[in-house]
Enzyme design. Structure first.
Site, mmCIF file in Angstrom:
data_model
loop_
_atom_site.group_PDB
_atom_site.id
_atom_site.type_symbol
_atom_site.label_atom_id
_atom_site.label_comp_id
_atom_site.label_asym_id
_atom_site.label_seq_id
_atom_site.Cartn_x
_atom_site.Cartn_y
_atom_site.Cartn_z
ATOM 1 N N GLU A 73 0.966 -1.187 -0.003
ATOM 2 C CA GLU A 73 -0.087 -0.193 -0.013
ATOM 3 C C GLU A 73 0.916 1.285 0.028
ATOM 4 O O GLU A 73 2.008 1.003 0.460
ATOM 5 C CB GLU A 73 -0.845 0.107 1.300
ATOM 6 C CG GLU A 73 -1.825 1.152 1.425
ATOM 7 C CD GLU A 73 -3.073 1.041 2.534
ATOM 8 O OE1 GLU A 73 -2.677 -0.009 3.296
ATOM 9 O OE2 GLU A 73 -3.748 1.838 2.338
ATOM 10 N N ASN B 135 -12.498 -1.561 -0.784
ATOM 11 C CA ASN B 135 -11.803 -2.136 0.068
ATOM 12 C C ASN B 135 -12.412 -1.798 1.434
ATOM 13 O O ASN B 135 -12.653 -0.680 1.732
ATOM 14 C CB ASN B 135 -10.122 -1.646 0.233
ATOM 15 C CG ASN B 135 -9.602 -1.914 1.513
ATOM 16 O OD1 ASN B 135 -9.273 -3.071 1.822
ATOM 17 N ND2 ASN B 135 -9.430 -0.860 2.337
ATOM 18 N N GLU B 136 -12.545 -2.642 2.397
ATOM 19 C CA GLU B 136 -13.340 -2.375 3.668
ATOM 20 C C GLU B 136 -14.290 -1.377 3.606
ATOM 21 O O GLU B 136 -14.321 -0.392 4.108
ATOM 22 C CB GLU B 136 -12.135 -1.860 4.526
ATOM 23 C CG GLU B 136 -11.215 -3.048 4.889
ATOM 24 C CD GLU B 136 -10.283 -2.697 6.234
ATOM 25 O OE1 GLU B 136 -10.269 -1.664 6.791
ATOM 26 O OE2 GLU B 136 -9.554 -3.617 6.504
ATOM 27 N N TYR C 32 -6.743 -9.064 11.412
ATOM 28 C CA TYR C 32 -5.350 -8.754 11.814
ATOM 29 C C TYR C 32 -5.006 -9.393 13.404
ATOM 30 O O TYR C 32 -6.118 -9.449 14.138
ATOM 31 C CB TYR C 32 -5.077 -7.222 12.084
ATOM 32 C CG TYR C 32 -4.966 -6.584 10.674
ATOM 33 C CD1 TYR C 32 -3.432 -6.459 10.218
ATOM 34 C CD2 TYR C 32 -5.774 -5.944 10.025
ATOM 35 C CE1 TYR C 32 -3.065 -6.241 8.920
ATOM 36 C CE2 TYR C 32 -5.634 -5.531 8.672
ATOM 37 C CZ TYR C 32 -4.443 -5.383 8.138
ATOM 38 O OH TYR C 32 -3.864 -4.930 7.089
ATOM 39 N N GLU D 151 -6.112 -9.379 3.541
ATOM 40 C CA GLU D 151 -5.287 -8.785 4.663
ATOM 41 C C GLU D 151 -5.182 -9.529 5.830
ATOM 42 O O GLU D 151 -6.205 -9.741 6.355
ATOM 43 C CB GLU D 151 -5.844 -7.117 4.986
ATOM 44 C CG GLU D 151 -5.541 -6.190 3.839
ATOM 45 C CD GLU D 151 -5.919 -4.772 4.219
ATOM 46 O OE1 GLU D 151 -5.809 -4.380 5.272
ATOM 47 O OE2 GLU D 151 -6.538 -4.149 3.454
ATOM 48 N N GLN E 268 2.375 -6.129 5.573
ATOM 49 C CA GLN E 268 2.307 -5.854 4.160
ATOM 50 C C GLN E 268 3.577 -6.082 3.890
ATOM 51 O O GLN E 268 4.710 -6.264 4.675
ATOM 52 C CB GLN E 268 2.018 -4.182 3.807
ATOM 53 C CG GLN E 268 0.854 -3.856 4.293
ATOM 54 C CD GLN E 268 0.435 -2.507 3.857
ATOM 55 O OE1 GLN E 268 0.924 -1.824 2.999
ATOM 56 N NE2 GLN E 268 -0.807 -1.943 4.048
#
Ligand code: AHR
Length: 512
Positions: free
Chosen positions: A45, A192-193, A259, A316, A365
Protein backbone atom coordinates in the site's frame (compact mmCIF):
# COMPACT_ATOMS: atom_id res chain seq x y z
CA UNK A 1 -11.01 -29.82 15.25
CA UNK A 2 -9.34 -32.82 16.93
CA UNK A 3 -6.34 -30.68 17.84
CA UNK A 4 -8.66 -28.12 19.39
CA UNK A 5 -10.52 -30.81 21.38
CA UNK A 6 -7.25 -32.16 22.75
CA UNK A 7 -6.29 -28.68 23.88
CA UNK A 8 -9.63 -28.15 25.59
CA UNK A 9 -9.59 -31.60 27.23
CA UNK A 10 -6.04 -31.13 28.44
CA UNK A 11 -6.93 -27.83 30.01
CA UNK A 12 -10.10 -29.26 31.62
CA UNK A 13 -8.47 -32.27 33.25
CA UNK A 14 -5.20 -30.54 34.01
CA UNK A 15 -3.09 -32.96 32.00
CA UNK A 16 0.48 -31.74 31.63
CA UNK A 17 1.38 -31.09 27.99
CA UNK A 18 4.68 -32.92 28.37
CA UNK A 19 3.00 -36.24 29.11
CA UNK A 20 1.00 -36.61 25.90
CA UNK A 21 2.99 -37.32 22.73
CA UNK A 22 1.88 -35.62 19.53
CA UNK A 23 0.92 -38.26 17.00
CA UNK A 24 -1.13 -38.77 13.87
CA UNK A 25 -1.42 -39.81 10.26
CA UNK A 26 -0.77 -38.02 6.99
CA UNK A 27 -3.30 -39.28 4.46
CA UNK A 28 -1.34 -39.44 1.23
CA UNK A 29 -4.09 -41.80 0.07
CA UNK A 30 -6.77 -39.06 0.33
CA UNK A 31 -5.45 -36.05 -1.60
CA UNK A 32 -7.52 -32.92 -1.07
CA UNK A 33 -7.76 -29.52 -2.72
CA UNK A 34 -4.96 -27.72 -4.53
CA UNK A 35 -3.21 -25.20 -2.27
CA UNK A 36 -3.36 -22.18 -4.56
CA UNK A 37 0.04 -20.51 -4.67
CA UNK A 38 -1.73 -17.16 -4.37
CA UNK A 39 -2.24 -17.75 -0.63
CA UNK A 40 1.45 -16.77 -0.44
CA UNK A 41 0.55 -13.32 -1.80
CA UNK A 42 1.71 -9.90 -0.68
CA UNK A 43 0.06 -6.54 -0.09
CA UNK A 44 1.80 -3.22 -0.88
CA UNK A 45 0.00 0.00 0.00
CA UNK A 46 1.01 3.64 -0.31
CA UNK A 47 1.66 3.72 3.41
CA UNK A 48 4.79 4.89 5.23
CA UNK A 49 7.83 3.40 3.51
CA UNK A 50 5.98 0.42 2.09
CA UNK A 51 6.46 1.68 -1.45
CA UNK A 52 8.29 5.03 -1.22
CA UNK A 53 11.90 4.13 -0.23
CA UNK A 54 10.96 0.47 0.35
CA UNK A 55 10.31 -0.48 -3.28
CA UNK A 56 10.57 2.77 -5.20
CA UNK A 57 13.65 5.01 -4.95
CA UNK A 58 13.48 6.70 -8.36
CA UNK A 59 15.84 6.41 -11.29
CA UNK A 60 18.29 9.05 -10.02
CA UNK A 61 18.79 7.34 -6.63
CA UNK A 62 22.27 6.22 -5.54
CA UNK A 63 20.58 2.99 -4.40
CA UNK A 64 21.02 0.49 -7.26
CA UNK A 65 17.72 0.30 -9.10
CA UNK A 66 15.98 -0.82 -12.26
CA UNK A 67 13.85 1.98 -13.68
CA UNK A 68 13.54 3.37 -10.12
CA UNK A 69 12.77 0.04 -8.38
CA UNK A 70 15.28 -1.18 -5.77
CA UNK A 71 17.42 -4.04 -7.09
CA UNK A 72 18.01 -5.56 -3.64
CA UNK A 73 14.29 -5.71 -2.87
CA UNK A 74 13.46 -7.09 -6.33
CA UNK A 75 16.07 -9.86 -5.94
CA UNK A 76 14.80 -10.83 -2.47
CA UNK A 77 11.18 -10.97 -3.66
CA UNK A 78 12.06 -12.98 -6.78
CA UNK A 79 13.73 -15.51 -4.49
CA UNK A 80 10.50 -15.73 -2.49
CA UNK A 81 8.46 -16.70 -5.60
CA UNK A 82 5.88 -14.04 -4.77
CA UNK A 83 2.74 -15.14 -6.66
CA UNK A 84 0.71 -11.93 -6.47
CA UNK A 85 0.91 -8.36 -5.14
CA UNK A 86 -2.16 -6.33 -4.14
CA UNK A 87 -1.93 -2.57 -4.76
CA UNK A 88 -2.48 0.44 -4.16
CA UNK A 89 -4.36 -0.17 -0.85
CA UNK A 90 -6.00 -0.69 1.62
CA UNK A 91 -7.70 2.44 2.79
CA UNK A 92 -5.50 4.35 0.33
CA UNK A 93 -7.26 2.66 -2.60
CA UNK A 94 -10.57 4.41 -1.94
CA UNK A 95 -8.95 7.82 -2.28
CA UNK A 96 -6.63 6.89 -5.17
CA UNK A 97 -7.33 8.37 -8.58
CA UNK A 98 -5.35 6.41 -11.13
CA UNK A 99 -4.91 9.34 -13.51
CA UNK A 100 -2.75 11.05 -10.84
CA UNK A 101 -0.19 8.26 -11.32
CA UNK A 102 0.32 8.16 -15.11
CA UNK A 103 2.19 10.35 -17.58
CA UNK A 104 5.48 12.21 -17.10
CA UNK A 105 6.39 12.12 -13.42
CA UNK A 106 7.19 15.81 -13.31
CA UNK A 107 3.61 16.59 -14.30
CA UNK A 108 1.91 14.29 -11.80
CA UNK A 109 0.07 16.08 -8.99
CA UNK A 110 1.18 15.83 -5.39
CA UNK A 111 -1.85 14.71 -3.40
CA UNK A 112 -2.47 14.10 0.29
CA UNK A 113 -2.29 10.66 1.87
CA UNK A 114 -5.09 11.33 4.34
CA UNK A 115 -5.10 7.82 5.79
CA UNK A 116 -1.45 7.32 6.59
CA UNK A 117 0.30 10.19 8.34
CA UNK A 118 -1.28 12.97 6.26
CA UNK A 119 1.88 13.13 4.15
CA UNK A 120 2.24 14.35 0.56
CA UNK A 121 1.97 11.62 -2.07
CA UNK A 122 4.09 12.35 -5.14
CA UNK A 123 2.36 9.75 -7.31
CA UNK A 124 5.79 8.87 -8.74
CA UNK A 125 4.87 5.19 -8.35
CA UNK A 126 1.70 4.68 -10.38
CA UNK A 127 0.15 2.15 -12.73
CA UNK A 128 3.17 1.75 -15.06
CA UNK A 129 5.63 1.49 -12.17
CA UNK A 130 3.45 -1.10 -10.39
CA UNK A 131 3.05 -3.24 -13.49
CA UNK A 132 6.81 -2.99 -14.15
CA UNK A 133 7.45 -4.03 -10.54
CA UNK A 134 5.23 -7.14 -10.59
CA UNK A 135 6.73 -8.19 -13.91
CA UNK A 136 10.25 -7.81 -12.49
CA UNK A 137 9.48 -10.00 -9.48
CA UNK A 138 7.44 -12.51 -11.52
CA UNK A 139 4.14 -11.92 -9.70
CA UNK A 140 0.53 -11.50 -10.79
CA UNK A 141 -1.10 -8.08 -10.46
CA UNK A 142 -4.00 -7.55 -8.06
CA UNK A 143 -5.40 -4.04 -8.45
CA UNK A 144 -7.82 -2.62 -5.92
CA UNK A 145 -10.25 -0.10 -7.45
CA UNK A 146 -11.66 3.01 -5.82
CA UNK A 147 -15.32 2.84 -4.79
CA UNK A 148 -15.29 5.28 -1.88
CA UNK A 149 -14.37 8.47 -3.76
CA UNK A 150 -14.37 7.16 -7.31
CA UNK A 151 -17.04 6.46 -9.88
CA UNK A 152 -18.03 3.54 -12.09
CA UNK A 153 -16.57 5.47 -15.03
CA UNK A 154 -13.19 6.04 -13.35
CA UNK A 155 -12.91 2.39 -12.40
CA UNK A 156 -14.04 1.13 -15.80
CA UNK A 157 -11.54 3.37 -17.59
CA UNK A 158 -8.66 2.23 -15.39
CA UNK A 159 -9.33 -1.39 -16.31
CA UNK A 160 -9.69 -0.43 -19.98
CA UNK A 161 -6.41 1.53 -19.84
CA UNK A 162 -4.70 -1.56 -18.45
CA UNK A 163 -6.18 -4.22 -20.72
CA UNK A 164 -7.60 -2.73 -23.93
CA UNK A 165 -6.22 -4.14 -27.19
CA UNK A 166 -8.27 -1.90 -29.48
CA UNK A 167 -7.06 1.41 -30.99
CA UNK A 168 -8.86 3.68 -28.53
CA UNK A 169 -7.90 6.94 -26.88
CA UNK A 170 -7.08 5.06 -23.67
CA UNK A 171 -4.79 2.51 -25.28
CA UNK A 172 -3.11 5.29 -27.30
CA UNK A 173 -2.50 7.15 -24.06
CA UNK A 174 -1.03 4.00 -22.51
CA UNK A 175 1.28 3.67 -25.51
CA UNK A 176 2.36 7.33 -25.24
CA UNK A 177 3.16 6.63 -21.60
CA UNK A 178 5.50 3.83 -22.61
CA UNK A 179 3.42 0.64 -22.81
CA UNK A 180 1.75 -0.10 -26.15
CA UNK A 181 0.88 -3.69 -25.22
CA UNK A 182 -2.06 -4.37 -22.91
CA UNK A 183 -1.15 -5.80 -19.52
CA UNK A 184 -2.53 -8.92 -17.89
CA UNK A 185 -4.38 -8.11 -14.67
CA UNK A 186 -5.09 -11.27 -12.68
CA UNK A 187 -7.37 -9.77 -9.99
CA UNK A 188 -9.41 -6.59 -9.70
CA UNK A 189 -11.28 -5.60 -6.51
CA UNK A 190 -14.27 -3.28 -6.24
CA UNK A 191 -13.38 -1.26 -3.15
CA UNK A 192 -11.70 -2.07 0.16
CA UNK A 193 -13.16 -2.37 3.65
CA UNK A 194 -16.41 -0.81 2.47
CA UNK A 195 -17.69 -1.40 6.02
CA UNK A 196 -15.11 1.16 7.23
CA UNK A 197 -12.52 3.40 5.53
CA UNK A 198 -13.93 2.44 2.12
CA UNK A 199 -17.27 4.17 2.74
CA UNK A 200 -18.89 2.94 5.98
CA UNK A 201 -21.53 1.00 4.07
CA UNK A 202 -23.84 -1.78 5.15
CA UNK A 203 -23.46 -5.13 3.37
CA UNK A 204 -26.88 -4.61 1.72
CA UNK A 205 -25.89 -1.20 0.32
CA UNK A 206 -22.49 -2.41 -0.88
CA UNK A 207 -24.11 -5.37 -2.63
CA UNK A 208 -25.83 -2.97 -5.03
CA UNK A 209 -22.73 -0.80 -5.34
CA UNK A 210 -20.67 -3.86 -6.26
CA UNK A 211 -23.20 -4.94 -8.88
CA UNK A 212 -23.27 -1.45 -10.36
CA UNK A 213 -19.48 -1.04 -10.60
CA UNK A 214 -18.86 -4.62 -11.77
CA UNK A 215 -21.36 -4.13 -14.62
CA UNK A 216 -18.96 -1.70 -16.30
CA UNK A 217 -15.72 -3.60 -15.77
CA UNK A 218 -15.14 -4.73 -19.36
CA UNK A 219 -12.05 -6.24 -20.95
CA UNK A 220 -11.13 -7.97 -24.18
CA UNK A 221 -12.13 -11.63 -24.48
CA UNK A 222 -9.87 -13.80 -22.32
CA UNK A 223 -8.34 -10.84 -20.46
CA UNK A 224 -10.87 -10.56 -17.68
CA UNK A 225 -9.37 -10.48 -14.19
CA UNK A 226 -11.01 -12.27 -11.32
CA UNK A 227 -13.53 -9.73 -10.02
CA UNK A 228 -13.38 -9.45 -6.25
CA UNK A 229 -15.91 -8.00 -3.81
CA UNK A 230 -14.84 -6.32 -0.59
CA UNK A 231 -16.03 -8.46 2.31
CA UNK A 232 -16.09 -8.50 6.08
CA UNK A 233 -13.70 -8.94 8.95
CA UNK A 234 -13.22 -10.84 12.19
CA UNK A 235 -16.45 -12.51 13.45
CA UNK A 236 -18.72 -10.85 10.88
CA UNK A 237 -19.94 -13.41 8.33
CA UNK A 238 -22.79 -11.32 6.89
CA UNK A 239 -20.72 -9.90 4.01
CA UNK A 240 -19.46 -13.16 2.58
CA UNK A 241 -22.82 -14.87 2.92
CA UNK A 242 -24.82 -12.07 1.27
CA UNK A 243 -22.32 -11.30 -1.50
CA UNK A 244 -21.87 -14.97 -2.41
CA UNK A 245 -25.63 -15.45 -2.61
CA UNK A 246 -26.57 -12.22 -4.40
CA UNK A 247 -23.65 -10.56 -6.19
CA UNK A 248 -24.06 -12.61 -9.35
CA UNK A 249 -22.00 -14.83 -11.57
CA UNK A 250 -19.30 -12.27 -12.21
CA UNK A 251 -18.11 -12.53 -8.63
CA UNK A 252 -14.90 -14.56 -8.28
CA UNK A 253 -14.13 -13.96 -4.62
CA UNK A 254 -15.15 -12.17 -1.46
CA UNK A 255 -12.36 -10.75 0.68
CA UNK A 256 -11.81 -10.97 4.41
CA UNK A 257 -9.48 -9.07 6.76
CA UNK A 258 -8.22 -10.23 10.12
CA UNK A 259 -5.27 -8.77 12.01
CA UNK A 260 -3.62 -10.49 14.96
CA UNK A 261 -3.02 -8.25 17.95
CA UNK A 262 -1.57 -9.55 21.21
CA UNK A 263 -3.71 -7.31 23.45
CA UNK A 264 -7.45 -7.33 23.98
CA UNK A 265 -8.12 -4.06 22.16
CA UNK A 266 -6.75 -1.75 19.47
CA UNK A 267 -5.76 0.98 21.92
CA UNK A 268 -3.33 -1.33 23.68
CA UNK A 269 -2.04 -3.83 21.16
CA UNK A 270 1.36 -4.57 22.71
CA UNK A 271 4.92 -4.04 21.48
CA UNK A 272 6.58 -5.84 18.55
CA UNK A 273 9.61 -6.81 20.65
CA UNK A 274 10.41 -6.77 24.36
CA UNK A 275 7.27 -8.70 25.31
CA UNK A 276 6.75 -11.53 27.79
CA UNK A 277 5.33 -15.03 27.48
CA UNK A 278 1.83 -13.72 28.29
CA UNK A 279 1.90 -11.77 25.00
CA UNK A 280 3.46 -14.69 23.13
CA UNK A 281 0.58 -17.01 24.00
CA UNK A 282 -2.13 -14.35 23.59
CA UNK A 283 -0.80 -13.55 20.10
CA UNK A 284 -0.97 -17.22 19.17
CA UNK A 285 -4.43 -17.68 20.71
CA UNK A 286 -5.67 -14.67 18.73
CA UNK A 287 -4.08 -15.76 15.45
CA UNK A 288 -5.63 -19.23 15.76
CA UNK A 289 -9.05 -17.56 15.53
CA UNK A 290 -8.39 -17.33 11.80
CA UNK A 291 -9.43 -20.98 11.59
CA UNK A 292 -12.81 -20.30 13.26
CA UNK A 293 -13.42 -17.22 11.13
CA UNK A 294 -12.73 -19.04 7.87
CA UNK A 295 -14.84 -21.99 8.97
CA UNK A 296 -17.79 -19.73 9.88
CA UNK A 297 -17.60 -17.73 6.64
CA UNK A 298 -17.19 -20.86 4.52
CA UNK A 299 -20.30 -22.36 6.15
CA UNK A 300 -22.28 -19.24 5.25
CA UNK A 301 -20.99 -19.31 1.67
CA UNK A 302 -21.79 -23.03 1.36
CA UNK A 303 -25.50 -22.22 1.73
CA UNK A 304 -25.68 -20.68 -1.75
CA UNK A 305 -22.42 -21.99 -3.23
CA UNK A 306 -21.89 -25.59 -2.12
CA UNK A 307 -19.66 -26.16 -5.16
CA UNK A 308 -17.26 -23.51 -3.83
CA UNK A 309 -17.17 -21.46 -7.05
CA UNK A 310 -16.61 -18.23 -5.11
CA UNK A 311 -13.30 -17.97 -3.26
CA UNK A 312 -12.84 -16.55 0.22
CA UNK A 313 -9.69 -14.46 -0.15
CA UNK A 314 -7.94 -13.26 3.01
CA UNK A 315 -6.41 -10.23 1.35
CA UNK A 316 -5.19 -8.63 4.58
CA UNK A 317 -3.77 -10.60 7.49
CA UNK A 318 -0.83 -10.52 9.86
CA UNK A 319 0.31 -9.01 13.14
CA UNK A 320 -0.31 -5.40 14.16
CA UNK A 321 1.57 -4.02 17.17
CA UNK A 322 1.90 -0.66 18.90
CA UNK A 323 4.05 1.84 17.01
CA UNK A 324 7.60 2.14 18.35
CA UNK A 325 8.09 5.34 20.35
CA UNK A 326 9.63 8.05 18.18
CA UNK A 327 8.25 6.73 14.89
CA UNK A 328 5.45 8.30 12.85
CA UNK A 329 2.37 6.38 14.09
CA UNK A 330 0.71 6.56 10.68
CA UNK A 331 3.57 4.66 9.02
CA UNK A 332 2.86 1.36 10.82
CA UNK A 333 6.51 0.33 10.95
CA UNK A 334 7.17 -2.58 13.30
CA UNK A 335 10.00 -5.00 14.03
CA UNK A 336 9.45 -8.61 13.15
CA UNK A 337 10.49 -11.42 15.45
CA UNK A 338 10.42 -15.17 15.86
CA UNK A 339 6.85 -14.69 17.14
CA UNK A 340 5.85 -13.33 13.70
CA UNK A 341 7.47 -16.32 12.03
CA UNK A 342 5.39 -18.67 14.17
CA UNK A 343 2.23 -16.63 13.46
CA UNK A 344 2.90 -16.85 9.70
CA UNK A 345 3.47 -20.61 9.79
CA UNK A 346 0.35 -21.25 11.90
CA UNK A 347 -1.74 -19.22 9.44
CA UNK A 348 -0.31 -21.07 6.45
CA UNK A 349 -1.32 -24.36 8.03
CA UNK A 350 -4.83 -22.93 8.53
CA UNK A 351 -5.02 -21.68 4.92
CA UNK A 352 -3.86 -25.09 3.68
CA UNK A 353 -6.66 -26.82 5.57
CA UNK A 354 -9.18 -24.47 3.92
CA UNK A 355 -7.62 -24.66 0.45
CA UNK A 356 -11.00 -25.58 -1.05
CA UNK A 357 -12.31 -22.07 -0.27
CA UNK A 358 -9.28 -19.85 0.47
CA UNK A 359 -7.58 -19.31 -2.87
CA UNK A 360 -5.65 -16.11 -2.19
CA UNK A 361 -4.19 -14.42 0.89
CA UNK A 362 -2.10 -11.26 1.05
CA UNK A 363 0.00 -10.57 4.10
CA UNK A 364 0.01 -6.98 5.34
CA UNK A 365 2.41 -5.75 4.20
CA UNK A 366 5.38 -6.54 1.98
CA UNK A 367 8.06 -3.98 2.95
CA UNK A 368 8.48 -1.76 6.07
CA UNK A 369 4.80 -1.93 7.09
CA UNK A 370 3.19 -4.22 9.73
CA UNK A 371 4.28 -7.89 9.36
CA UNK A 372 6.80 -7.20 6.63
CA UNK A 373 9.06 -9.52 4.68
CA UNK A 374 11.70 -6.86 4.26
CA UNK A 375 12.86 -3.83 6.26
CA UNK A 376 14.94 -1.08 4.69
CA UNK A 377 16.91 1.86 6.04
CA UNK A 378 18.32 4.02 3.26
CA UNK A 379 20.52 1.67 1.19
CA UNK A 380 20.36 -1.10 3.83
CA UNK A 381 17.93 -4.00 3.64
CA UNK A 382 17.22 -6.98 5.88
CA UNK A 383 15.05 -10.08 5.60
CA UNK A 384 12.70 -10.70 8.52
CA UNK A 385 11.85 -14.02 10.20
CA UNK A 386 8.51 -13.82 8.35
CA UNK A 387 10.39 -13.66 5.02
CA UNK A 388 12.23 -16.84 5.98
CA UNK A 389 8.99 -18.67 6.74
CA UNK A 390 7.52 -17.66 3.36
CA UNK A 391 10.71 -19.00 1.79
CA UNK A 392 10.58 -22.28 3.72
CA UNK A 393 6.94 -22.83 2.69
CA UNK A 394 7.58 -22.39 -1.06
CA UNK A 395 7.09 -26.16 -1.71
CA UNK A 396 3.43 -25.72 -0.69
CA UNK A 397 2.72 -23.38 -3.60
CA UNK A 398 0.23 -25.21 -5.88
CA UNK A 399 0.77 -28.44 -3.93
CA UNK A 400 -2.12 -30.82 -3.18
CA UNK A 401 -3.33 -30.91 0.40
CA UNK A 402 -2.89 -34.23 2.21
CA UNK A 403 -5.33 -34.33 5.14
CA UNK A 404 -3.76 -34.98 8.52
CA UNK A 405 -5.28 -36.57 11.63
CA UNK A 406 -3.23 -35.23 14.46
CA UNK A 407 -3.44 -34.90 18.21
CA UNK A 408 -1.10 -32.72 20.16
CA UNK A 409 -0.83 -31.74 23.80
CA UNK A 410 -1.89 -28.26 24.79
CA UNK A 411 0.49 -25.45 25.56
CA UNK A 412 -0.93 -23.46 28.44
CA UNK A 413 -0.10 -20.35 30.38
CA UNK A 414 -2.47 -19.18 33.08
CA UNK A 415 -6.00 -19.38 31.73
CA UNK A 416 -4.92 -19.49 28.07
CA UNK A 417 -4.54 -22.77 26.24
CA UNK A 418 -3.60 -23.42 22.62
CA UNK A 419 -2.70 -26.60 20.73
CA UNK A 420 1.01 -27.13 21.24
CA UNK A 421 1.77 -28.17 17.67
CA UNK A 422 0.36 -27.11 14.30
CA UNK A 423 0.80 -29.34 11.26
CA UNK A 424 -0.07 -29.58 7.57
CA UNK A 425 1.09 -31.76 4.71
CA UNK A 426 0.87 -31.69 0.92
CA UNK A 427 2.06 -33.46 -2.22
CA UNK A 428 4.24 -30.93 -3.99
CA UNK A 429 4.23 -30.24 -7.72
CA UNK A 430 7.51 -32.17 -7.92
CA UNK A 431 6.11 -35.26 -6.20
CA UNK A 432 7.55 -35.01 -2.68
CA UNK A 433 5.50 -34.84 0.50
CA UNK A 434 6.01 -31.53 2.27
CA UNK A 435 5.25 -31.44 6.00
CA UNK A 436 5.06 -28.19 7.98
CA UNK A 437 5.34 -28.40 11.77
CA UNK A 438 5.16 -25.57 14.27
CA UNK A 439 5.88 -25.90 17.98
CA UNK A 440 3.97 -23.12 19.73
CA UNK A 441 5.37 -24.02 23.14
CA UNK A 442 8.35 -21.80 23.95
CA UNK A 443 9.73 -24.19 26.60
CA UNK A 444 9.30 -27.81 25.60
CA UNK A 445 10.49 -29.76 22.60
CA UNK A 446 7.65 -31.80 21.08
CA UNK A 447 8.24 -35.46 20.21
CA UNK A 448 6.06 -36.21 17.16
CA UNK A 449 5.19 -39.44 15.45
CA UNK A 450 3.41 -39.44 12.09
CA UNK A 451 2.46 -42.43 10.00
CA UNK A 452 2.00 -41.89 6.29
CA UNK A 453 -0.92 -43.71 4.74
CA UNK A 454 -0.73 -44.48 1.06
CA UNK A 455 2.88 -43.54 0.32
CA UNK A 456 6.30 -45.16 0.70
CA UNK A 457 8.88 -42.61 1.74
CA UNK A 458 12.55 -43.35 2.26
CA UNK A 459 14.31 -40.05 2.81
CA UNK A 460 13.61 -36.95 4.84
CA UNK A 461 15.35 -33.61 4.92
CA UNK A 462 14.31 -30.24 6.19
CA UNK A 463 14.88 -26.74 7.46
CA UNK A 464 14.22 -25.16 10.83
CA UNK A 465 13.68 -21.60 12.00
CA UNK A 466 14.11 -20.99 15.72
CA UNK A 467 16.03 -18.77 18.13
CA UNK A 468 16.82 -18.44 21.81
CA UNK A 469 14.55 -15.48 22.60
CA UNK A 470 10.81 -15.12 22.02
CA UNK A 471 11.43 -11.77 20.34
CA UNK A 472 14.64 -12.70 18.47
CA UNK A 473 14.81 -10.51 15.38
CA UNK A 474 17.12 -9.24 12.68
CA UNK A 475 18.67 -5.78 12.75
CA UNK A 476 20.75 -3.88 10.23
CA UNK A 477 23.77 -4.55 12.48
CA UNK A 478 22.92 -8.24 12.82
CA UNK A 479 20.78 -9.14 9.79
CA UNK A 480 21.21 -12.92 10.11
CA UNK A 481 20.39 -13.34 13.81
CA UNK A 482 17.26 -15.32 12.86
CA UNK A 483 17.55 -17.43 9.75
CA UNK A 484 16.74 -21.00 8.73
CA UNK A 485 19.22 -23.81 9.09
CA UNK A 486 19.34 -27.48 8.22
CA UNK A 487 17.13 -29.62 10.44
CA UNK A 488 18.52 -32.93 11.69
CA UNK A 489 15.75 -33.87 14.12
CA UNK A 490 13.62 -36.01 11.78
CA UNK A 491 13.95 -39.71 10.98
CA UNK A 492 12.04 -42.35 9.04
CA UNK A 493 11.58 -45.84 10.39
CA UNK A 494 9.51 -48.32 8.42
CA UNK A 495 7.75 -45.43 6.75
CA UNK A 496 6.86 -43.68 10.05
CA UNK A 497 8.13 -40.18 10.58
CA UNK A 498 9.62 -39.30 13.97
CA UNK A 499 10.46 -35.70 14.73
CA UNK A 500 11.77 -33.96 17.79
CA UNK A 501 10.46 -30.47 17.26
CA UNK A 502 12.45 -27.92 19.28
CA UNK A 503 10.56 -25.39 21.40
CA UNK A 504 9.21 -22.31 19.53
CA UNK A 505 10.25 -23.52 16.11
CA UNK A 506 9.00 -23.81 12.54
CA UNK A 507 10.14 -26.85 10.55
CA UNK A 508 9.40 -27.75 6.93
CA UNK A 509 10.31 -31.28 5.84
CA UNK A 510 10.57 -32.84 2.41
CA UNK A 511 9.84 -36.57 2.23
CA UNK A 512 10.69 -38.68 -0.80
O1 AHR B 1 -2.94 -2.62 6.21
C1 AHR B 1 -3.27 -1.41 6.81
C2 AHR B 1 -4.76 -1.06 6.71
O2 AHR B 1 -5.50 -1.99 7.43
C3 AHR B 1 -5.36 -1.10 5.33
O3 AHR B 1 -5.15 0.08 4.62
C4 AHR B 1 -6.82 -1.28 5.61
O4 AHR B 1 -7.50 -1.93 4.57
C5 AHR B 1 -6.82 -2.05 6.91
O5 AHR B 1 -7.70 -1.51 7.83
Amino acid sequence: MRIFLMAVLASLVGVSGAETPAAGTIHADQPGAKIDRHIYGQFAEHLGHGIEAGVWVGESSAIPNTRGLRNDVIAALRELHVPVVRWPGGCFADEYHWRDGIGPRASRPTTLNTNWGGVPETNAFGTHEFMDFVQLIGADAYINGNVGTGSPREMAEWLQYLTSDKPTALSAERARNGHPEPWKVAYFAVGNETWGCGGNMSPQYYLDVFRQYATFLKTPEGARPQIIASGGHDEDTSWSELLTAKAGLDLSAVTFHYYTIPGENWRNKGPAIGFGEDQWISTLAHTLKMDDFIRANAAGMDKSDPGKRVAFDVDEWGTWYDTEPGREPGFLFQQNSLRDAVVAAVNFNIFHRHADRVRMANIAQMVNVLQAMILTDGPKMLLTPTYHVFHMFRPFQDATLLPTDFEAPAYRLGATSVPGVSVSAARTTTGEIAVALVNLDPHKAAPISLSIAGARVRTVKGEILTAAALDAHNTFESPDAVKPSRFNGAALEEGRLSVTLPAKSVVVLSLR
